[in-house]
Write an enzyme that holds these catalytic residues in place. Structure first.
Site, PDB file in Angstrom:
ATOM      1  N   LYS A 116       0.812  -1.219   0.000  1.00 48.59           N
ATOM      2  CA  LYS A 116       0.000   0.000   0.000  1.00 48.59           C
ATOM      3  C   LYS A 116       0.849   1.274   0.000  1.00 48.59           C
ATOM      4  O   LYS A 116       0.428   2.296  -0.549  1.00 48.59           O
ATOM      5  CB  LYS A 116      -0.963  -0.003   1.192  1.00 48.59           C
ATOM      6  CG  LYS A 116      -2.093  -1.023   1.063  1.00 48.59           C
ATOM      7  CD  LYS A 116      -3.061  -0.881   2.223  1.00 48.59           C
ATOM      8  CE  LYS A 116      -3.835  -2.152   2.495  1.00 48.59           C
ATOM      9  NZ  LYS A 116      -4.914  -2.426   1.580  1.00 48.59           N
ATOM     10  N   LYS A 158      -2.129   1.394   9.367  1.00 51.62           N
ATOM     11  CA  LYS A 158      -2.466   0.337   8.398  1.00 51.62           C
ATOM     12  C   LYS A 158      -1.258  -0.501   8.025  1.00 51.62           C
ATOM     13  O   LYS A 158      -0.146   0.015   7.911  1.00 51.62           O
ATOM     14  CB  LYS A 158      -3.012   0.970   7.103  1.00 51.62           C
ATOM     15  CG  LYS A 158      -4.375   1.591   7.255  1.00 51.62           C
ATOM     16  CD  LYS A 158      -4.777   2.355   5.999  1.00 51.62           C
ATOM     17  CE  LYS A 158      -5.368   1.461   4.931  1.00 51.62           C
ATOM     18  NZ  LYS A 158      -6.028   2.273   3.873  1.00 51.62           N
ATOM     19  N   GLU A 200      -2.197   6.931   8.089  1.00 51.80           N
ATOM     20  CA  GLU A 200      -2.882   7.919   7.255  1.00 51.80           C
ATOM     21  C   GLU A 200      -4.064   8.496   8.019  1.00 51.80           C
ATOM     22  O   GLU A 200      -4.484   7.976   9.044  1.00 51.80           O
ATOM     23  CB  GLU A 200      -3.273   7.336   5.880  1.00 51.80           C
ATOM     24  CG  GLU A 200      -4.266   6.233   5.898  1.00 51.80           C
ATOM     25  CD  GLU A 200      -4.545   5.637   4.509  1.00 51.80           C
ATOM     26  OE1 GLU A 200      -3.699   5.714   3.592  1.00 51.80           O
ATOM     27  OE2 GLU A 200      -5.641   5.082   4.351  1.00 51.80           O
ATOM     28  N   LYS A 201      -4.572   9.598   7.515  1.00 52.51           N
ATOM     29  CA  LYS A 201      -5.721  10.259   8.111  1.00 52.51           C
ATOM     30  C   LYS A 201      -6.896   9.282   8.130  1.00 52.51           C
ATOM     31  O   LYS A 201      -7.142   8.607   7.142  1.00 52.51           O
ATOM     32  CB  LYS A 201      -6.060  11.496   7.261  1.00 52.51           C
ATOM     33  CG  LYS A 201      -7.227  12.299   7.758  1.00 52.51           C
ATOM     34  CD  LYS A 201      -6.774  13.361   8.709  1.00 52.51           C
ATOM     35  CE  LYS A 201      -7.965  14.066   9.346  1.00 52.51           C
ATOM     36  NZ  LYS A 201      -7.632  14.573  10.689  1.00 52.51           N
ATOM     37  N   HIS A 208     -17.032   4.403   0.119  1.00 52.41           N
ATOM     38  CA  HIS A 208     -15.992   3.663  -0.607  1.00 52.41           C
ATOM     39  C   HIS A 208     -16.411   3.653  -2.073  1.00 52.41           C
ATOM     40  O   HIS A 208     -17.435   3.074  -2.430  1.00 52.41           O
ATOM     41  CB  HIS A 208     -15.879   2.236  -0.074  1.00 52.41           C
ATOM     42  CG  HIS A 208     -14.932   1.377  -0.866  1.00 52.41           C
ATOM     43  ND1 HIS A 208     -13.763   0.876  -0.344  1.00 52.41           N
ATOM     44  CD2 HIS A 208     -14.981   0.939  -2.149  1.00 52.41           C
ATOM     45  CE1 HIS A 208     -13.133   0.173  -1.283  1.00 52.41           C
ATOM     46  NE2 HIS A 208     -13.864   0.189  -2.383  1.00 52.41           N
ATOM     47  N   HIS A 235     -14.624  -3.616   7.551  1.00 48.12           N
ATOM     48  CA  HIS A 235     -13.886  -3.165   6.366  1.00 48.12           C
ATOM     49  C   HIS A 235     -14.004  -4.127   5.197  1.00 48.12           C
ATOM     50  O   HIS A 235     -13.188  -4.092   4.279  1.00 48.12           O
ATOM     51  CB  HIS A 235     -12.396  -2.937   6.683  1.00 48.12           C
ATOM     52  CG  HIS A 235     -12.162  -2.018   7.843  1.00 48.12           C
ATOM     53  ND1 HIS A 235     -12.681  -0.755   7.896  1.00 48.12           N
ATOM     54  CD2 HIS A 235     -11.476  -2.190   8.995  1.00 48.12           C
ATOM     55  CE1 HIS A 235     -12.313  -0.185   9.033  1.00 48.12           C
ATOM     56  NE2 HIS A 235     -11.588  -1.034   9.716  1.00 48.12           N
ATOM     57  N   ARG A 291      -6.544  -7.259 -10.264  1.00 49.47           N
ATOM     58  CA  ARG A 291      -7.232  -8.486 -10.685  1.00 49.47           C
ATOM     59  C   ARG A 291      -8.700  -8.183 -10.872  1.00 49.47           C
ATOM     60  O   ARG A 291      -9.154  -7.076 -10.599  1.00 49.47           O
ATOM     61  CB  ARG A 291      -7.075  -9.535  -9.578  1.00 49.47           C
ATOM     62  CG  ARG A 291      -7.531  -8.936  -8.246  1.00 49.47           C
ATOM     63  CD  ARG A 291      -7.803  -9.924  -7.165  1.00 49.47           C
ATOM     64  NE  ARG A 291      -7.924  -9.294  -5.869  1.00 49.47           N
ATOM     65  CZ  ARG A 291      -9.019  -8.731  -5.392  1.00 49.47           C
ATOM     66  NH1 ARG A 291     -10.121  -8.674  -6.133  1.00 49.47           N
ATOM     67  NH2 ARG A 291      -9.054  -8.183  -4.195  1.00 49.47           N
ATOM     68  N   ARG A 337     -23.395 -10.016  -1.581  1.00 49.86           N
ATOM     69  CA  ARG A 337     -22.488 -11.156  -1.392  1.00 49.86           C
ATOM     70  C   ARG A 337     -23.172 -12.147  -0.460  1.00 49.86           C
ATOM     71  O   ARG A 337     -23.389 -11.837   0.723  1.00 49.86           O
ATOM     72  CB  ARG A 337     -21.184 -10.705  -0.745  1.00 49.86           C
ATOM     73  CG  ARG A 337     -20.374  -9.794  -1.616  1.00 49.86           C
ATOM     74  CD  ARG A 337     -18.988  -9.604  -1.020  1.00 49.86           C
ATOM     75  NE  ARG A 337     -18.231  -8.640  -1.802  1.00 49.86           N
ATOM     76  CZ  ARG A 337     -16.904  -8.560  -1.786  1.00 49.86           C
ATOM     77  NH1 ARG A 337     -16.201  -9.376  -1.024  1.00 49.86           N
ATOM     78  NH2 ARG A 337     -16.286  -7.660  -2.519  1.00 49.86           N
TER      79      ARG A 337
HETATM   80  P1  ADP Z   1      -7.909  -3.933   2.464  1.00 48.53           P
HETATM   81  O1  ADP Z   1      -6.799  -4.066   1.482  1.00 48.53           O
HETATM   82  O2  ADP Z   1      -7.670  -4.667   3.735  1.00 48.53           O
HETATM   83  O3  ADP Z   1      -9.258  -4.172   1.864  1.00 48.53           O
HETATM   84  P2  ADP Z   1      -8.271  -1.030   2.139  1.00 48.53           P
HETATM   85  O4  ADP Z   1      -7.157  -0.077   2.216  1.00 48.53           O
HETATM   86  O5  ADP Z   1      -8.809  -1.369   0.769  1.00 48.53           O
HETATM   87  O6  ADP Z   1      -7.883  -2.377   2.910  1.00 48.53           O
HETATM   88  O7  ADP Z   1      -9.479  -0.507   3.024  1.00 48.53           O
HETATM   89  C1  ADP Z   1     -10.631  -1.275   3.258  1.00 48.53           C
HETATM   90  C2  ADP Z   1     -11.674  -0.439   3.973  1.00 48.53           C
HETATM   91  O8  ADP Z   1     -11.140   0.085   5.210  1.00 48.53           O
HETATM   92  C3  ADP Z   1     -12.141   0.799   3.228  1.00 48.53           C
HETATM   93  O9  ADP Z   1     -13.166   0.525   2.303  1.00 48.53           O
HETATM   94  C4  ADP Z   1     -12.636   1.649   4.390  1.00 48.53           C
HETATM   95  O10 ADP Z   1     -13.882   1.164   4.854  1.00 48.53           O
HETATM   96  C5  ADP Z   1     -11.617   1.384   5.461  1.00 48.53           C
HETATM   97  N1  ADP Z   1     -10.505   2.364   5.415  1.00 48.53           N
HETATM   98  C6  ADP Z   1      -9.295   2.200   4.822  1.00 48.53           C
HETATM   99  N2  ADP Z   1      -8.530   3.302   4.942  1.00 48.53           N
HETATM  100  C7  ADP Z   1      -9.256   4.216   5.622  1.00 48.53           C
HETATM  101  C8  ADP Z   1      -9.045   5.576   6.056  1.00 48.53           C
HETATM  102  N3  ADP Z   1      -7.898   6.216   5.832  1.00 48.53           N
HETATM  103  N4  ADP Z   1     -10.056   6.194   6.727  1.00 48.53           N
HETATM  104  C9  ADP Z   1     -11.226   5.553   6.985  1.00 48.53           C
HETATM  105  N5  ADP Z   1     -11.489   4.285   6.610  1.00 48.53           N
HETATM  106  C10 ADP Z   1     -10.534   3.607   5.935  1.00 48.53           C
END
Ligand code: ADP
Length: 446
Positions: A116, A158, A200-201, A208, A235, A291, A337
């Site tokens: 990431k 994260k 990150e913030k 999403h 998430h 993918r 789903r």
């Molecule tokens: P993964 O790869 O585990 O799916 P992502 O980075 O795609 O992780 O994030 C999955 C979900 O986590 C997002 O759709 C959101 O709901 C939450 N999320 C991720 N980053 C943030 C953030 N900076 N602030 C708020 N929610 C977040």
């Protein structure tokens, strides 16, 4: 075009790929573990090869077994599906090293986007900005505190190698930061074997929103609009739809074009998804999936594009069969789903399906490998079906979804169908008013 494709996967996604191959006149090779010998993907493929015992590491994740199967069957390409090895850059390289075509992007692009931190840097370089923060892995608590103070609380810690919604910890105040860092690191090390984390913030109440892109090896790239995947639990996506109820035409076109331009500049090949958090004003990039996505059917329903067909075409060196101006959006699609899981505890519920009756009628698509008498093994993902409803507008699509959910019969295993039935009739959902925390808030109060 390919003559024979091996599908390194199982379940509904293996069926999806087999169907696209059939439509193109490509022969298919299914692989299966011993517990899947009677599975639908094995029945529908032209040939099948048993690649080992049920445990994923001994079968669907075994590169040696997959390469041997492709060699024995005389396949010319390997489609990884999603999950398992679909985002493993080593696998993509091994496939190529053995003289097969990997149906997906280059190993380099997979590796970059699988991290990431690297993904955010690569995207920033081609004009797509990420959530504030997170340019580097955190070395120590002092550095973490400095970055958090800079971007402002609340912050999210994260995992760089994260996936499946794991390895994320929120810190609302400086006192929470140390513990959040420790927890995220431990979770990341345990789940991904890589303890690197970044900060990150934390965006408070975003949607999403993700953009589907498609690129060939001749310098062409298009976007196929967005999907709104804000209905989530832990998430993880539960319901996805297109278009997003909260984007207008200029926001949609703006972010879509930015995403298509970015992948063109990267020289990316195949299908991919750029994921963003949208705060009502700005889109903040969070990650890219290199993918096919579980939720790709909603895009197929509103654009009429067969994404897997295009994916096969560009992997074989062909040009995209259409340009951006040919992409038309028609109506609204919503996907549920359907998981084999206990309705209350969300614990997976494997077993034998006794009765099976999928819904039908106008606007309904079901992607599933279930049939009456089949076994849902405990070893794999609990997703057993995707129910997608399409209609000329969101209200009709939602009504069709609710009707189809009522028709759907799956007996012998527990599923989350009832949860979907309640959401489909919920007022907030019908108003299109749900952010990423809505589902958990609503379940807590139910
Ligand atoms: P993964 O790869 O585990 O799916 P992502 O980075 O795609 O992780 O994030 C999955 C979900 O986590 C997002 O759709 C959101 O709901 C939450 N999320 C991720 N980053 C943030 C953030 N900076 N602030 C708020 N929610 C977040």
């Amino acid at each position: 075009m390919f003559e024979k494709v091996l599908i390194a996967n199982r379940g509904e996604i293996a069926l999806r790929v087999i169907r696209a191959c059939r439509d193109l006149g490509i022969r298919t090779v299914a692989v299966h573990s011993t517990i899947d010998s009677d599975a639908m993907h094995v029945r529908l493929a032209d040939e099948s090869v048993c690649i080992g015992p049920p445990a994923p590491r001994d079968s669907y994740l075994s590169m040696a077994a997959l390469i041997s199967a492709a060699t024995v069957a005389g396949a010319d390409a390997i489609h990884p599906g999603l999950g398992f090895l679909a985002e493993n850059s080593t696998f993509a390289q091994v496939v190529a090293d053995h003289g097969f075509i990997f149906i997906g992007p280059s190993p380099d692009h997979i590796a970059t986007m699988g991290d990431k931190i690297a993904a955010k840097a690569a995207m920033a370089a081609v004009g797509v900005s990420g959530v504030p923060g997170g340019d580097n892995a955190i070395e120590d608590e002092t550095e973490a505190a400095r970055i958090a103070a800079e971007i402002g609380y609340p912050v999210l810690v994260k995992a760089a190698a994260g996936g499946g919604g794991r390895g994320m910890q929120i810190a609302r105040t400086p006192t929470n930061l140390g513990p959040a860092l420790g927890l995220a690191r431990r979770e990341a090390a345990g789940a991904f074997g890589d303890s690197r984390v970044f900060i990150e913030k934390f965006i408070e109440n975003p949607r999403h929103i993700e953009i589907q892109i498609l690129a060939d090896s001749h310098g062409n790239a298009v976007h196929l609009g967005e999907r709104d995947c804000s209905i989530q639990r832990r998430h993880q996506k539960v319901i996805e739809e297109a278009p997003s109820p909260i984007l207008d035409e200029s926001l949609r076109t703006g972010i879509g074009e930015r995403a298509a331009t970015a992948v063109r500049r990267l020289g990316y090949l195949g299908v991919g998804t750029l994921e963003f958090l949208f705060d009502g004003r700005d889109f903040h990039f969070i990650e890219m999936n290199t993918r096919l996505q579980v939720e790709h059917p909603v895009t197929e329903m509103v654009t009429g594009v067969d994404l897997v067909r295009e994916q096969l075409t560009v992997a074989a060196g062909g040009k995209l069969t259409f340009g951006q101006k040919d992409v038309r959006f028609d109506g609204h699609a919503i996907e549920c789903r359907v998981n084999a899981e206990d309705a209350r505890t969300f614990v997976p519920s494997p077993g034998r399906v006794r009765e099976y009756h999928p819904p039908g009628g106008p606007g309904i698509r079901v992607d599933s490998a279930l049939f009456a008498g089949c076994i849902v093994p405990p070893h794999y993902d609990s997703l057993v079906a995707k129910l997608v409803a399409h209609g000329p507008d969101r209200a009709i699509a939602t009504a069709r979804l609710a009707r189809a959910l009522d028709e759907y019969v799956i007996e012998g295993i527990e599923t989350n169908l009832d949860l979907h039935r309640r959401i489909a009739r919920n007022q907030d959902f019908n108003n299109g008013a749900c952010d990423i925390h809505w589902l958990e808030r609503w379940m807590d109060n139910a």
